[in-house]
Design an enzyme around this catalytic site. Structure first.
Site, PDB file in Angstrom:
ATOM      1  N   ASN A  92     130.897  18.545 -78.215  1.00 57.65           N
ATOM      2  CA  ASN A  92     130.390  17.037 -77.081  1.00 57.65           C
ATOM      3  C   ASN A  92     130.281  16.672 -78.068  1.00 57.65           C
ATOM      4  OD1 ASN A  92     127.881  17.840 -77.009  1.00 57.65           O
ATOM      5  ND2 ASN A  92     129.076  19.819 -75.922  1.00 57.65           N
ATOM      6  N   ASP A 137     131.262  24.874 -72.644  1.00 57.84           N
ATOM      7  CA  ASP A 137     131.696  25.975 -71.120  1.00 57.84           C
ATOM      8  C   ASP A 137     132.550  27.193 -71.519  1.00 57.84           C
ATOM      9  OD1 ASP A 137     129.330  24.614 -69.314  1.00 57.84           O
ATOM     10  OD2 ASP A 137     131.105  23.174 -68.529  1.00 57.84           O
ATOM     11  N   PRO A 141     128.767  32.409 -71.911  1.00 58.22           N
ATOM     12  CA  PRO A 141     127.909  32.573 -70.549  1.00 58.22           C
ATOM     13  C   PRO A 141     126.818  31.211 -70.335  1.00 58.22           C
ATOM     14  CG  PRO A 141     127.848  33.542 -72.815  1.00 58.22           C
ATOM     15  CD  PRO A 141     128.797  32.761 -72.467  1.00 58.22           C
ATOM     16  N   ASP A 142     126.711  31.311 -68.664  1.00 52.56           N
ATOM     17  CA  ASP A 142     125.726  30.300 -68.415  1.00 52.56           C
ATOM     18  C   ASP A 142     124.106  30.883 -68.541  1.00 52.56           C
ATOM     19  OD1 ASP A 142     123.553  29.085 -67.128  1.00 52.56           O
ATOM     20  OD2 ASP A 142     125.935  28.247 -65.759  1.00 52.56           O
ATOM     21  N   ILE A 143     123.899  30.774 -69.891  1.00 53.84           N
ATOM     22  CA  ILE A 143     122.450  30.736 -70.533  1.00 53.84           C
ATOM     23  C   ILE A 143     121.246  30.482 -69.301  1.00 53.84           C
ATOM     24  CG2 ILE A 143     120.976  30.259 -72.866  1.00 53.84           C
ATOM     25  CD1 ILE A 143     123.586  28.832 -74.315  1.00 53.84           C
ATOM     26  N   PHE A 168     119.153  19.999 -66.730  1.00 56.21           N
ATOM     27  CA  PHE A 168     119.875  19.218 -67.100  1.00 56.21           C
ATOM     28  C   PHE A 168     121.239  19.270 -66.807  1.00 56.21           C
ATOM     29  CE2 PHE A 168     116.904  16.160 -69.171  1.00 56.21           C
ATOM     30  CZ  PHE A 168     116.185  16.705 -69.718  1.00 56.21           C
ATOM     31  N   LYS A 187     123.755  22.411 -58.516  1.00 52.52           N
ATOM     32  CA  LYS A 187     123.476  23.467 -60.362  1.00 52.52           C
ATOM     33  C   LYS A 187     122.079  23.955 -59.541  1.00 52.52           C
ATOM     34  CE  LYS A 187     126.118  20.440 -63.082  1.00 52.52           C
ATOM     35  NZ  LYS A 187     126.720  19.528 -63.948  1.00 52.52           N
TER      36      LYS A 187
HETATM   37  N1  CTP Z   1     124.228  25.342 -68.968  1.00 51.70           N
HETATM   38  C1  CTP Z   1     123.746  26.513 -69.689  1.00 51.70           C
HETATM   39  N2  CTP Z   1     124.795  27.263 -70.572  1.00 51.70           N
HETATM   40  C2  CTP Z   1     126.144  26.923 -69.886  1.00 51.70           C
HETATM   41  C3  CTP Z   1     126.490  25.876 -69.853  1.00 51.70           C
HETATM   42  C4  CTP Z   1     125.275  24.848 -68.774  1.00 51.70           C
HETATM   43  O1  CTP Z   1     122.699  27.227 -69.849  1.00 51.70           O
HETATM   44  N3  CTP Z   1     126.760  27.569 -70.444  1.00 51.70           N
HETATM   45  C5  CTP Z   1     122.607  24.456 -68.945  1.00 51.70           C
HETATM   46  C6  CTP Z   1     122.963  23.537 -69.645  1.00 51.70           C
HETATM   47  O2  CTP Z   1     121.777  23.207 -71.069  1.00 51.70           O
HETATM   48  C7  CTP Z   1     122.113  22.285 -68.435  1.00 51.70           C
HETATM   49  C8  CTP Z   1     122.711  23.147 -67.103  1.00 51.70           C
HETATM   50  O3  CTP Z   1     123.473  24.184 -67.336  1.00 51.70           O
HETATM   51  O4  CTP Z   1     120.806  22.583 -68.204  1.00 51.70           O
HETATM   52  C9  CTP Z   1     123.150  22.307 -66.428  1.00 51.70           C
HETATM   53  O5  CTP Z   1     124.809  21.808 -67.564  1.00 51.70           O
HETATM   54  P1  CTP Z   1     125.990  21.082 -67.475  1.00 51.70           P
HETATM   55  O6  CTP Z   1     127.051  21.107 -68.593  1.00 51.70           O
HETATM   56  O7  CTP Z   1     125.730  19.819 -66.978  1.00 51.70           O
HETATM   57  O8  CTP Z   1     126.962  21.883 -65.958  1.00 51.70           O
HETATM   58  P2  CTP Z   1     127.435  23.389 -65.354  1.00 51.70           P
HETATM   59  O9  CTP Z   1     126.853  24.538 -65.685  1.00 51.70           O
HETATM   60  O10 CTP Z   1     128.381  23.485 -67.192  1.00 51.70           O
HETATM   61  O11 CTP Z   1     128.532  22.634 -65.024  1.00 51.70           O
HETATM   62  P3  CTP Z   1     129.726  21.379 -65.647  1.00 51.70           P
HETATM   63  O12 CTP Z   1     129.974  21.706 -66.678  1.00 51.70           O
HETATM   64  O13 CTP Z   1     130.611  22.117 -64.280  1.00 51.70           O
HETATM   65  O14 CTP Z   1     129.205  19.788 -64.410  1.00 51.70           O
END
Ligand code: CTP
Length: 401
Positions: A212, A281, A309-311, A327, A341
């Site tokens: 991105n 994602d 994974p969502d870190i 963020f 979120k």
């Molecule tokens: N984040 C993370 N791991 C992921 C996705 C997101 O740690 N796999 C963290 C980002 O660093 C940020 C926050 O989650 O602090 C929100 O990220 P964002 O991309 O805006 O949201 P998503 O949870 O991915 O949701 P969406 O893409 O549906 O808006």
């Protein structure tokens, strides 16, 4: 202008790096500082008072017994309204004088006469590697540090004498960054801060992938602001073109899974986790080991993606998690998405911004969304926002204690 209206005495002693001090004088002024040069007799072998006067617009003083000063008290007059005395380059000899309180010339007398609570002492050593490593020099450095001086560097690398090693003076812009840092309040002293920054890159094959447009600038600014505030900072960074801020430990990663692993290695021992990275994602389910070739029949290519994974959510779910700040880059309905979120990831604070407004830019408008609050911070540079955010986080840490 991070040094706006700061009055800095620039002390130049007799080392080859004195030539870099000329550029340093300019770079300090670029940040808004008023620079008053003071030279030792040794410095005169390398640079001239006229050059420093031309560069700073102020006479460069050398002599202790200069009749131009009121009451012939140059060392008092010069040091009274200064915010910092920066000695760059500082020779081994000059550091030894500082350590012992010797004051046989103008610069060393200014150093001794300054009011310690008003005018901080910043010392950028520059000398041959053997001179730097001598126990005597190291003792003297420790002494002036214990007396309150900040030691900037030195760096290691090629030296003017032809040898290689520690003792090179920092580059002018690195010194400017250290001077800026010296003026920041130490709100996170003794704290450990973990930051993620930049994009991730998910391989499709050995030469292609999805990523991105995140530049990493916000995350790097936050890492820098945390370091300036006295924290020990670990920065886990996706691919960016940025240099790590000085004093920050950087782990470079590519994919979201690598970022996840690097973050988990430090998260439990951190006081704060600031998740700025734009983490992909999804990733291709089966990256091809060989470069994918286009087919002769131009059939559409099918790629299957699986979630990463969502870190941030993983860290927030640890048994005793650090203070977690996320963020949210959104394209619309900022507060609504940010609140969602905050709740799903179970974190303390979300910093929301409009993706189209902030990606790659040097400044931004931000919205801070907490459990019971939301506030908009008007457009400012990313480093200004970063410093303000560190202030907000420090306040929340105090409440948490
Ligand atoms: N984040 C993370 N791991 C992921 C996705 C997101 O740690 N796999 C963290 C980002 O660093 C940020 C926050 O989650 O602090 C929100 O990220 P964002 O991309 O805006 O949201 P998503 O949870 O991915 O949701 P969406 O893409 O549906 O808006």
């Amino acid at each position: 202008m991070d040094l706006k209206d700061r009055r800095i005495l620039l002390g130049i002693t007799g080392g080859v790096a004195a030539y870099k001090a000329c550029d340093l004088a300019r770079r300090l002024q670029d940040e808004g500082a008023q620079v008053q040069p003071i030279l030792t007799h040794g410095a005169l072998h390398f640079v001239t008072p006229i050059l420093l006067q031309a560069l700073t617009g102020r006479p460069a003083y050398v002599e202790l017994w200069d009749e131009r000063f009121q009451g012939a008290m140059g060392h008092i007059v010069l040091s009274r309204d200064a915010d910092a005395l920066l000695i760059a380059p500082a020779t081994a000899h000059f550091i030894a004088k500082l350590a012992h309180g010797l004051c046989d010339d103008l610069l060393s007398s200014v150093a001794l006469a300054r009011q310690r609570d008003r005018c901080r002492l910043l010392v950028a050593p520059a000398m041959n590697v053997e001179m730097w490593q001598q126990p005597a020099t190291q003792r003297n450095v420790r002494t002036i540090e214990a007396d309150g001086a900040a030691i900037l560097g030195p760096d290691s690398g090629d030296q003017a004498c032809g040898e290689v090693g520690e003792g090179r003076m920092l580059e002018p812009l690195q010194i400017v960054a250290e001077v800026v840092a010296a003026f920041q309040p130490k709100l996170l002293q003794g704290r450990r801060v973990l930051v993620t920054a930049g994009p991730t890159f998910e391989a499709i094959d050995p030469v292609r992938g999805i990523t991105n447009r995140s530049s990493g600038k916000m995350g790097y600014a936050i890492a820098r602001a945390a370091q300036e505030a006295g924290a020990e900072v670990v920065l886990v960074s996706g691919p960016t073109a940025l240099a790590p801020p000085r004093g920050v430990v950087r782990h470079e990663v590519t994919s979201a899974r690598q970022m996840h692993e690097a973050v988990l290695a430090s998260a439990a021992s951190s006081d704060v986790f600031i998740s700025v990275a734009a983490v992909a994602d999804w990733r291709p389910e089966q990256p091809s080991m060989a470069k994918m070739k286009k087919s002769a029949d131009s059939e559409p290519v099918q790629l299957r993606f699986v979630p990463n994974p969502d870190i941030l959510a993983t860290v927030a779910a640890l048994p005793s998690p650090p203070l977690c700040v996320g963020f949210a880059a959104e394209s619309e309905r900022l507060e609504e998405h940010a609140r969602a979120k905050l709740a799903t990831k179970r974190i303390a604070l979300i910093v929301a911004n409009l993706a189209q407004d902030v990606l790659g830019a040097d400044d931004a408008e931000l919205m801070l969304v907490g459990a019971q609050s939301s506030v908009t911070w008007p457009r400012a540079s990313k480093i200004d926002h970063a410093r303000r955010l560190i202030g907000e986080i420090a306040a929340r840490l105090t409440i948490r204690r």
